[in-house]
Design a protein around this motif. Structure first.
Motif, PDB file in Angstrom:
ATOM      1  N   PHE A  92     -20.551   4.018   1.491  1.00  0.00           N
ATOM      2  CA  PHE A  92     -21.424   3.153   2.286  1.00  0.00           C
ATOM      3  C   PHE A  92     -20.678   2.169   3.180  1.00  0.00           C
ATOM      4  O   PHE A  92     -21.250   1.671   4.146  1.00  0.00           O
ATOM      5  CB  PHE A  92     -22.416   2.418   1.375  1.00  0.00           C
ATOM      6  N   PHE A  93     -19.453   1.833   2.864  1.00  0.00           N
ATOM      7  CA  PHE A  93     -18.684   0.917   3.711  1.00  0.00           C
ATOM      8  C   PHE A  93     -17.305   1.519   4.016  1.00  0.00           C
ATOM      9  O   PHE A  93     -16.288   0.975   3.600  1.00  0.00           O
ATOM     10  CB  PHE A  93     -18.522  -0.447   3.036  1.00  0.00           C
ATOM     11  N   PRO A  94     -17.285   2.649   4.741  1.00  0.00           N
ATOM     12  CA  PRO A  94     -16.003   3.326   4.958  1.00  0.00           C
ATOM     13  C   PRO A  94     -14.906   2.451   5.581  1.00  0.00           C
ATOM     14  O   PRO A  94     -13.755   2.569   5.168  1.00  0.00           O
ATOM     15  CB  PRO A  94     -16.360   4.527   5.841  1.00  0.00           C
ATOM     16  N   PRO A  95     -15.214   1.569   6.561  1.00  0.00           N
ATOM     17  CA  PRO A  95     -14.098   0.781   7.119  1.00  0.00           C
ATOM     18  C   PRO A  95     -13.454  -0.141   6.088  1.00  0.00           C
ATOM     19  O   PRO A  95     -12.230  -0.285   6.050  1.00  0.00           O
ATOM     20  CB  PRO A  95     -14.760  -0.047   8.234  1.00  0.00           C
ATOM     21  N   ILE A  96     -14.293  -0.745   5.228  1.00  0.00           N
ATOM     22  CA  ILE A  96     -13.746  -1.645   4.209  1.00  0.00           C
ATOM     23  C   ILE A  96     -12.936  -0.842   3.203  1.00  0.00           C
ATOM     24  O   ILE A  96     -11.828  -1.217   2.817  1.00  0.00           O
ATOM     25  CB  ILE A  96     -14.884  -2.412   3.500  1.00  0.00           C
ATOM     26  N   SER A  97     -13.476   0.299   2.820  1.00  0.00           N
ATOM     27  CA  SER A  97     -12.777   1.158   1.871  1.00  0.00           C
ATOM     28  C   SER A  97     -11.411   1.546   2.426  1.00  0.00           C
ATOM     29  O   SER A  97     -10.414   1.572   1.713  1.00  0.00           O
ATOM     30  CB  SER A  97     -13.638   2.387   1.614  1.00  0.00           C
ATOM     31  N   LYS A  98     -11.355   1.797   3.736  1.00  0.00           N
ATOM     32  CA  LYS A  98     -10.114   2.179   4.371  1.00  0.00           C
ATOM     33  C   LYS A  98      -9.119   1.021   4.387  1.00  0.00           C
ATOM     34  O   LYS A  98      -7.936   1.205   4.124  1.00  0.00           O
ATOM     35  CB  LYS A  98     -10.414   2.621   5.806  1.00  0.00           C
ATOM     36  N   SER A  99      -9.620  -0.190   4.691  1.00  0.00           N
ATOM     37  CA  SER A  99      -8.657  -1.284   4.797  1.00  0.00           C
ATOM     38  C   SER A  99      -8.191  -1.764   3.421  1.00  0.00           C
ATOM     39  O   SER A  99      -7.109  -2.322   3.300  1.00  0.00           O
ATOM     40  CB  SER A  99      -9.213  -2.432   5.638  1.00  0.00           C
ATOM     41  N   LEU A 100      -9.009  -1.570   2.383  1.00  0.00           N
ATOM     42  CA  LEU A 100      -8.536  -1.968   1.051  1.00  0.00           C
ATOM     43  C   LEU A 100      -7.618  -0.907   0.451  1.00  0.00           C
ATOM     44  O   LEU A 100      -6.806  -1.196  -0.414  1.00  0.00           O
ATOM     45  CB  LEU A 100      -9.717  -2.220   0.109  1.00  0.00           C
ATOM     46  N   GLY A 101      -7.768   0.326   0.957  1.00  0.00           N
ATOM     47  CA  GLY A 101      -6.872   1.405   0.544  1.00  0.00           C
ATOM     48  C   GLY A 101      -6.775   1.568  -0.956  1.00  0.00           C
ATOM     49  O   GLY A 101      -7.795   1.601  -1.659  1.00  0.00           O
ATOM     50  N   PRO A 102      -5.546   1.634  -1.479  1.00  0.00           N
ATOM     51  CA  PRO A 102      -5.380   1.915  -2.906  1.00  0.00           C
ATOM     52  C   PRO A 102      -5.733   0.730  -3.794  1.00  0.00           C
ATOM     53  O   PRO A 102      -5.713   0.863  -5.008  1.00  0.00           O
ATOM     54  CB  PRO A 102      -3.889   2.233  -3.023  1.00  0.00           C
ATOM     55  N   PHE A 103      -6.049  -0.423  -3.197  1.00  0.00           N
ATOM     56  CA  PHE A 103      -6.259  -1.594  -4.045  1.00  0.00           C
ATOM     57  C   PHE A 103      -7.594  -1.589  -4.776  1.00  0.00           C
ATOM     58  O   PHE A 103      -7.763  -2.333  -5.730  1.00  0.00           O
ATOM     59  CB  PHE A 103      -6.057  -2.883  -3.246  1.00  0.00           C
ATOM     60  N   VAL A 104      -8.545  -0.773  -4.336  1.00  0.00           N
ATOM     61  CA  VAL A 104      -9.781  -0.663  -5.113  1.00  0.00           C
ATOM     62  C   VAL A 104      -9.523   0.079  -6.425  1.00  0.00           C
ATOM     63  O   VAL A 104      -9.798  -0.458  -7.500  1.00  0.00           O
ATOM     64  CB  VAL A 104     -10.928  -0.030  -4.288  1.00  0.00           C
ATOM     65  N   PRO A 105      -8.938   1.295  -6.369  1.00  0.00           N
ATOM     66  CA  PRO A 105      -8.609   1.939  -7.654  1.00  0.00           C
ATOM     67  C   PRO A 105      -7.729   1.063  -8.549  1.00  0.00           C
ATOM     68  O   PRO A 105      -7.835   1.122  -9.775  1.00  0.00           O
ATOM     69  CB  PRO A 105      -7.856   3.204  -7.236  1.00  0.00           C
ATOM     70  N   LEU A 106      -6.894   0.230  -7.931  1.00  0.00           N
ATOM     71  CA  LEU A 106      -5.986  -0.599  -8.730  1.00  0.00           C
ATOM     72  C   LEU A 106      -6.696  -1.729  -9.473  1.00  0.00           C
ATOM     73  O   LEU A 106      -6.065  -2.419 -10.269  1.00  0.00           O
ATOM     74  CB  LEU A 106      -4.878  -1.174  -7.845  1.00  0.00           C
ATOM     75  N   ILE A 107      -7.991  -1.931  -9.206  1.00  0.00           N
ATOM     76  CA  ILE A 107      -8.721  -2.956  -9.981  1.00  0.00           C
ATOM     77  C   ILE A 107      -8.647  -2.611 -11.472  1.00  0.00           C
ATOM     78  O   ILE A 107      -8.714  -3.485 -12.318  1.00  0.00           O
ATOM     79  CB  ILE A 107     -10.192  -3.064  -9.510  1.00  0.00           C
ATOM     80  N   VAL A 108      -8.499  -1.320 -11.769  1.00  0.00           N
ATOM     81  CA  VAL A 108      -8.397  -0.891 -13.176  1.00  0.00           C
ATOM     82  C   VAL A 108      -7.357  -1.719 -13.924  1.00  0.00           C
ATOM     83  O   VAL A 108      -7.569  -2.129 -15.063  1.00  0.00           O
ATOM     84  CB  VAL A 108      -7.995   0.606 -13.272  1.00  0.00           C
ATOM     85  N   VAL A 109      -6.223  -1.969 -13.261  1.00  0.00           N
ATOM     86  CA  VAL A 109      -5.152  -2.669 -13.952  1.00  0.00           C
ATOM     87  C   VAL A 109      -5.139  -4.163 -13.619  1.00  0.00           C
ATOM     88  O   VAL A 109      -4.160  -4.845 -13.883  1.00  0.00           O
ATOM     89  CB  VAL A 109      -3.780  -2.037 -13.640  1.00  0.00           C
ATOM     90  N   ASN A 110      -6.242  -4.651 -13.046  1.00  0.00           N
ATOM     91  CA  ASN A 110      -6.326  -6.090 -12.780  1.00  0.00           C
ATOM     92  C   ASN A 110      -6.452  -6.819 -14.118  1.00  0.00           C
ATOM     93  O   ASN A 110      -7.376  -6.586 -14.897  1.00  0.00           O
ATOM     94  CB  ASN A 110      -7.551  -6.361 -11.901  1.00  0.00           C
ATOM     95  N   CYS A 111      -5.493  -7.692 -14.387  1.00  0.00           N
ATOM     96  CA  CYS A 111      -5.436  -8.336 -15.703  1.00  0.00           C
ATOM     97  C   CYS A 111      -6.622  -9.230 -15.990  1.00  0.00           C
ATOM     98  O   CYS A 111      -6.904  -9.528 -17.141  1.00  0.00           O
ATOM     99  CB  CYS A 111      -4.171  -9.159 -15.825  1.00  0.00           C
ATOM    100  N   ILE A 112      -7.307  -9.700 -14.942  1.00  0.00           N
ATOM    101  CA  ILE A 112      -8.450 -10.570 -15.197  1.00  0.00           C
ATOM    102  C   ILE A 112      -9.467  -9.809 -16.043  1.00  0.00           C
ATOM    103  O   ILE A 112     -10.026 -10.338 -17.003  1.00  0.00           O
ATOM    104  CB  ILE A 112      -9.126 -11.002 -13.878  1.00  0.00           C
TER     105      ILE A 112
END
Lengths: 202, 201
Positions: A92-112
């Motif tokens: 639904f938000f392809p431009p945002i998904s593109k600019s965040l790149g790999p950092f969305v999948p990396l939320i998995v390892v976000n220590c918070i």
């Protein structure tokens, strides 16, 4: 310090136990994606979604999970919500998904997220866990907003993509590059410690 | 139930539930993600080939696709070349619009890049870079003008300005375009860019 009321559960995430400024958790996305306000907002909301739902679910199933495999279970739950957030953004938000790149999948390892699961959701009721997650998310979003606003305004002369500084302004390119993230975060950290110290003296 | 069997049961259940859930999310979003990508490509083609409203894939290999841009009547208005190459940091993906006889370059746009923000990333900016790639001669290789020419008019039809401080990124785009030009010309001469049986309108 242990909180007792729902208000305290929420408010501690904003200041006392702010994930960025006090706990210094989740530094990777904080430093990496705060070069534009829109990225900060998107990352904040995606993390909030994952944090709230995984806290709720982990709190609900905490009694069934044997202690020895709890971390594995938490990670599977967190990864599930992260993947949902990732697919949702891509759909639904392809431009945002593109600019965040790999950092969305990396939320998995976000220590918070794992930190709250371990420190709070696994020991408290679902209701309190959700309030705690809301507070932590608000604190995280607030920190990302402050950081990304400073970096975008100084680094690109824009705010949310709109030019707010005139042509006279030569953007400080360093602010949108990784060093700008460290410098800004360091200064903000120093300010928040100074405020805390002043509060302690009183 | 013993502890170890309980661990196995819980982990399996959590894994299965999560897998099932994700499979359904994947199915629900798959089409839309594919559509987004298709639309991005389609928009790029229409914007680099003036007068085109639709497109057709004429030639395809890994990371090199030639689309034919068509007008309302279905006549070929030009080709859009999807191509990529290595930039300063990572892959740069371009869409290059050329006319139907491969003699003029209409314009090009950058579909994806991870160049340094504020420097190399200017390759996506029209005023600082892409404007030099508008309405150019496509019959010979492009050259970079270094140091950059002060005025757009003083550049020859196959010269483009370098971005100050981002020579590598500018050169990367240049090399990608030149490589694509060679490849497209070879295909064209072999008659493999045929469109509805004919070369051009």
């Amino acid at each position: 310090m242990p909180s007792r009321t729902a208000g305290q559960d929420f408010l501690k995430g904003l200041w006392q136990e702010n994930p960025i400024f006090r706990q210094m958790l989740g530094m990777c996305p904080t430093l990496a994606i705060t070069n534009a306000v829109i990225n900060g907002i998107a990352m904040g909301l995606a993390t909030a979604f994952v944090l709230i739902f995984s806290s709720l679910l982990i709190s609900l199933i905490k009694k069934v999970i044997p202690n020895q495999v709890r971390i594995a279970c938490y990670i599977v739950v967190i990864a599930t919500f992260v993947t949902i957030a990732d697919r949702f953004l891509a759909a639904f938000f392809p431009p945002i998904s593109k600019s965040l790149g790999p950092f969305v999948p990396l939320i998995v390892v976000n220590c918070i997220i794992l930190g709250r699961a371990e420190a709070f959701a696994s020991k408290n009721s679902p209701g309190r866990s959700v309030i705690d997650a809301l507070g932590m998310s608000a604190g995280f979003i607030m920190a990302l907003l402050i950081l990304s606003s400073i970096r975008e305004v100084l680094g690109s002369g824009t705010f949310l993509g709109y030019r707010i500084l005139g042509d006279w302004f030569e953007p400080w390119v360093i602010m949108v590059l990784p060093p700008g993230a460290f410098i800004t975060l360091g200064i903000l950290m120093a300010i928040s410690l100074q405020i805390e110290r002043k509060k302690g003296e009183r | 139930m013993s502890l170890s069997s309980r661990m196995v049961v819980v982990l399996t259940a959590v894994g299965l539930l999560s897998g099932g859930f994700l499979a359904s999310v994947g199915i629900l979003t798959k089409d839309r993600i594919a559509l987004n990508r298709k639309m991005e490509i389609e928009r790029a083609i229409v914007s680099v080939v003036p007068g085109s409203v639709a497109s057709e894939t004429l030639y395809e290999e890994k990371d090199f696709i030639v689309y034919g841009g068509k007008n309302e009547a279905g006549a070929l208005k030009g080709f859009a070349i999807y191509t990529s190459g290595i930039g300063f940091q990572d892959k740069i993906i371009l869409m290059i619009g050329v006319d139907a006889s491969l003699s003029r370059l209409f314009s090009l746009i950058v579909l994806d890049q991870k160049e340094t923000p504020g420097l190399g990333a200017k390759i996506t900016d029209r005023t600082s870079f892409l404007v030099y790639w508008e309405d150019k001669d496509f019959t010979q290789s492009f050259r970079l003008r270094k140091p950059p020419a002060p005025a757009l008019e003083s550049l020859s039809a196959s010269e483009v300005n370098t971005i100050t401080g981002a020579t590598i990124s500018s050169e990367a785009v240049l090399n990608i375009v030149n490589a694509a030009q060679e490849k497209a010309r070879a295909l064209y001469e072999e008659g493999r860019l045929s469109f509805g049986g004919a070369h051009a309108e």
